[in-house]
Each structure stands twice: as structure tokens, then as C-alpha cells.
Write a protein that holds these residues in place. Structure first.
Motif, PDB file in Angstrom:
ATOM      1  N   PRO A  33       0.736  -1.188  -0.152  1.00 18.19           N
ATOM      2  CA  PRO A  33       0.118   0.072   0.044  1.00 18.19           C
ATOM      3  C   PRO A  33       0.767   1.338  -0.007  1.00 18.19           C
ATOM      4  CG  PRO A  33      -0.570  -1.328   1.742  1.00 18.19           C
ATOM      5  CD  PRO A  33       0.613  -2.121   1.058  1.00 18.19           C
ATOM      6  N   HIS A  34       0.355   2.165  -0.762  1.00 15.76           N
ATOM      7  CA  HIS A  34       1.041   3.444  -0.899  1.00 15.76           C
ATOM      8  C   HIS A  34       2.419   3.541  -1.412  1.00 15.76           C
ATOM      9  CE1 HIS A  34      -1.348   3.909   3.189  1.00 15.76           C
ATOM     10  NE2 HIS A  34      -2.089   4.424   1.864  1.00 15.76           N
ATOM     11  N   ASP A  36       5.336   3.888  -4.290  1.00 14.16           N
ATOM     12  CA  ASP A  36       5.571   4.604  -5.619  1.00 14.16           C
ATOM     13  C   ASP A  36       5.930   3.897  -6.734  1.00 14.16           C
ATOM     14  OD1 ASP A  36       8.017   3.953  -5.288  1.00 14.16           O
ATOM     15  OD2 ASP A  36       8.763   5.717  -4.639  1.00 14.16           O
ATOM     16  N   ARG A  71      -4.820   6.648  -6.687  1.00  7.71           N
ATOM     17  CA  ARG A  71      -3.460   7.381  -6.852  1.00  7.71           C
ATOM     18  C   ARG A  71      -3.683   8.397  -6.026  1.00  7.71           C
ATOM     19  NH1 ARG A  71      -1.365  11.816  -9.613  1.00  7.71           N
ATOM     20  NH2 ARG A  71       0.429  11.000 -10.920  1.00  7.71           N
ATOM     21  N   GLN A  73      -1.018  11.871  -4.325  1.00  8.17           N
ATOM     22  CA  GLN A  73       0.184  12.384  -4.592  1.00  8.17           C
ATOM     23  C   GLN A  73       0.418  13.702  -3.720  1.00  8.17           C
ATOM     24  OE1 GLN A  73       1.200  13.453  -8.766  1.00  8.17           O
ATOM     25  NE2 GLN A  73       3.471  13.693  -8.149  1.00  8.17           N
ATOM     26  N   ARG A  80       1.624   7.878  -5.580  1.00  3.61           N
ATOM     27  CA  ARG A  80       1.831   6.643  -4.954  1.00  3.61           C
ATOM     28  C   ARG A  80       0.366   5.983  -5.101  1.00  3.61           C
ATOM     29  NH1 ARG A  80       5.137   6.462  -0.557  1.00  3.61           N
ATOM     30  NH2 ARG A  80       6.660   8.292  -0.429  1.00  3.61           N
ATOM     31  N   TYR A  81       0.486   4.838  -5.038  1.00  5.68           N
ATOM     32  CA  TYR A  81      -0.817   3.875  -5.266  1.00  5.68           C
ATOM     33  C   TYR A  81      -1.399   2.898  -4.268  1.00  5.68           C
ATOM     34  CZ  TYR A  81       0.324   5.638  -9.987  1.00  5.68           C
ATOM     35  OH  TYR A  81       0.504   6.653 -10.903  1.00  5.68           O
ATOM     36  N   GLU A  82      -2.734   2.877  -4.173  1.00  8.87           N
ATOM     37  CA  GLU A  82      -3.088   1.988  -3.142  1.00  8.87           C
ATOM     38  C   GLU A  82      -4.352   1.203  -3.606  1.00  8.87           C
ATOM     39  OE1 GLU A  82      -4.385   4.052   0.340  1.00  8.87           O
ATOM     40  OE2 GLU A  82      -5.511   5.436  -0.782  1.00  8.87           O
ATOM     41  N   HIS A  91      -5.200  10.577   4.247  1.00  5.10           N
ATOM     42  CA  HIS A  91      -3.402  10.248   4.566  1.00  5.10           C
ATOM     43  C   HIS A  91      -3.117  11.053   5.457  1.00  5.10           C
ATOM     44  CE1 HIS A  91      -4.805   8.033   0.864  1.00  5.10           C
ATOM     45  NE2 HIS A  91      -4.150   7.226   1.506  1.00  5.10           N
ATOM     46  N   VAL A  93       0.880  12.230   6.512  1.00  2.00           N
ATOM     47  CA  VAL A  93       2.200  12.110   5.759  1.00  2.00           C
ATOM     48  C   VAL A  93       3.201  12.791   6.394  1.00  2.00           C
ATOM     49  CG1 VAL A  93       3.461  12.782   3.557  1.00  2.00           C
ATOM     50  CG2 VAL A  93       0.936  12.410   3.190  1.00  2.00           C
ATOM     51  N   VAL A 100       3.888   7.332   4.618  1.00  2.00           N
ATOM     52  CA  VAL A 100       2.326   7.804   4.512  1.00  2.00           C
ATOM     53  C   VAL A 100       1.516   6.751   5.130  1.00  2.00           C
ATOM     54  CG1 VAL A 100       0.409   7.909   2.683  1.00  2.00           C
ATOM     55  CG2 VAL A 100       2.430   8.562   2.069  1.00  2.00           C
ATOM     56  N   ASP A 102      -2.617   5.501   6.371  1.00  2.00           N
ATOM     57  CA  ASP A 102      -4.232   5.681   6.281  1.00  2.00           C
ATOM     58  C   ASP A 102      -4.823   6.038   7.540  1.00  2.00           C
ATOM     59  OD1 ASP A 102      -4.338   4.693   3.589  1.00  2.00           O
ATOM     60  OD2 ASP A 102      -4.988   2.693   4.210  1.00  2.00           O
TER      61      ASP A 102
END
Ligand SMILES: [Zn+2]
Ligand SMILES: [Zn+2]
Length: 143
Positions: A33-34, A36, A71, A73, A80-82, A91, A93, A100, A102
């Protein structure tokens, strides 16, 4: 939710053709998760050593457009993708190391989507990013 048959079902459910790069990219996003794009390429290459960067970019784009992948950013960060989609979670950060995590939507049923004034828009997403220092970085600073 990341066995081969689960992934295949997700792709079919979104009316996407099942391809090896898409399967591998979706599996990598579920597993990391998250992550890049570079981390996703590294993870995908463990299964599909011959996959091209372009195939991974294309798969990420298709999966994001189909709503299977989200996605994000944060400013100053790469994309980043999840795989956790459609719950309007937010999120947090870390300003120091960029990690990152959740954060569930404030309280109850996605209340952030109920704007005090929607200006006539039909709103489907609220993007909230909390910024601060992660536990590791705040410990490092105070010691
Ligand atoms: Zn940190
Ligand atoms: Zn997330």
C-alpha cells in the motif's frame, strides 16, 4: 483479496481485459500500500522480469481509471498507489521521511463529502492530507 483468482475477478468486474502486467501490477499494489511507481516496478519484476516500465505505467493508469486503484500524490512527493478505494479515507504524511499512513474519514459515513456548501457540484471525493511527523521521526527529533 490478492490471490490470482481474486485479482482476475477484480479485473473482469471492472470490464478490463486480464493481462499479465495488469495482474502483476494490481497484486503489487495490494501487497504494498502507498508504494510509488519505482517500488511497484521492482515488485512486479519479481514475478515478470521482462515487464517494461511502460507496461507498468499503462497498467497503473488503466487500473486507476477503472477505480480499482487509487492514486495519491502528496505535494512534494511522487505519485503513490493503493488498493483501498471508494471509502474516502485520508492520509497522514510525515514531513521528515515522507512515510504515508491511512487515516479513516473523520467520523461515520464519509462526512467530509458533505460540504457545508457544495456550490451546486455533485461531490464524489474529498481529498484531505494531514501533515506532521511520524513516530520514528518525532522520537529522533526529541532525543
Ligand atoms: Zn518520518
Ligand atoms: Zn491509503
Amino acid at each position: 483479496m490478492s490471490t490470482t483468482s481474486d485479482l482476475r475477478q477484480l479485473l473482469r468486474g471492472a470490464a478490463l481485459r486480464v493481462t499479465r502486467p495488469r495482474m502483476a501490477v494490481l497484486g503489487a499494489v495490494y501487497a504494498h500500500p502507498h508504494a510509488d511507481t519505482d517500488s511497484i516496478i521492482r515488485a512486479v519484476r519479481r514475478d515478470l522480469p521482462e515487464v517494461s516500465h511502460q507496461a507498468v505505467y499503462d497498467s497503473l493508469h488503466t487500473l486507476t481509471a477503472a477505480g480499482l486503484v487509487r492514486r495519491l500524490q502528496p505535494s512534494g512527493s511522487v505519485a503513490r498507489y493503493e488498493s483501498r478505494v471508494r471509502d474516502n479515507h485520508h492520509h497522514v504524511v510525515c514531513r521528515a521521511c515522507g512515510v504515508v499512513a491511512d487515516v479513516d474519514c473523520a467520523v461515520g459515513e464519509a462526512p467530509c463529502l458533505t460540504a457545508s456548501d457544495d456550490r451546486g457540484f455533485s461531490i464524489d471525493e474529498a481529498e484531505v492530507i494531514y501533515w506532521g511527523l511520524c513516530p520514528d521521526c518525532s522520537t529522533a527529533r526529541s532525543s
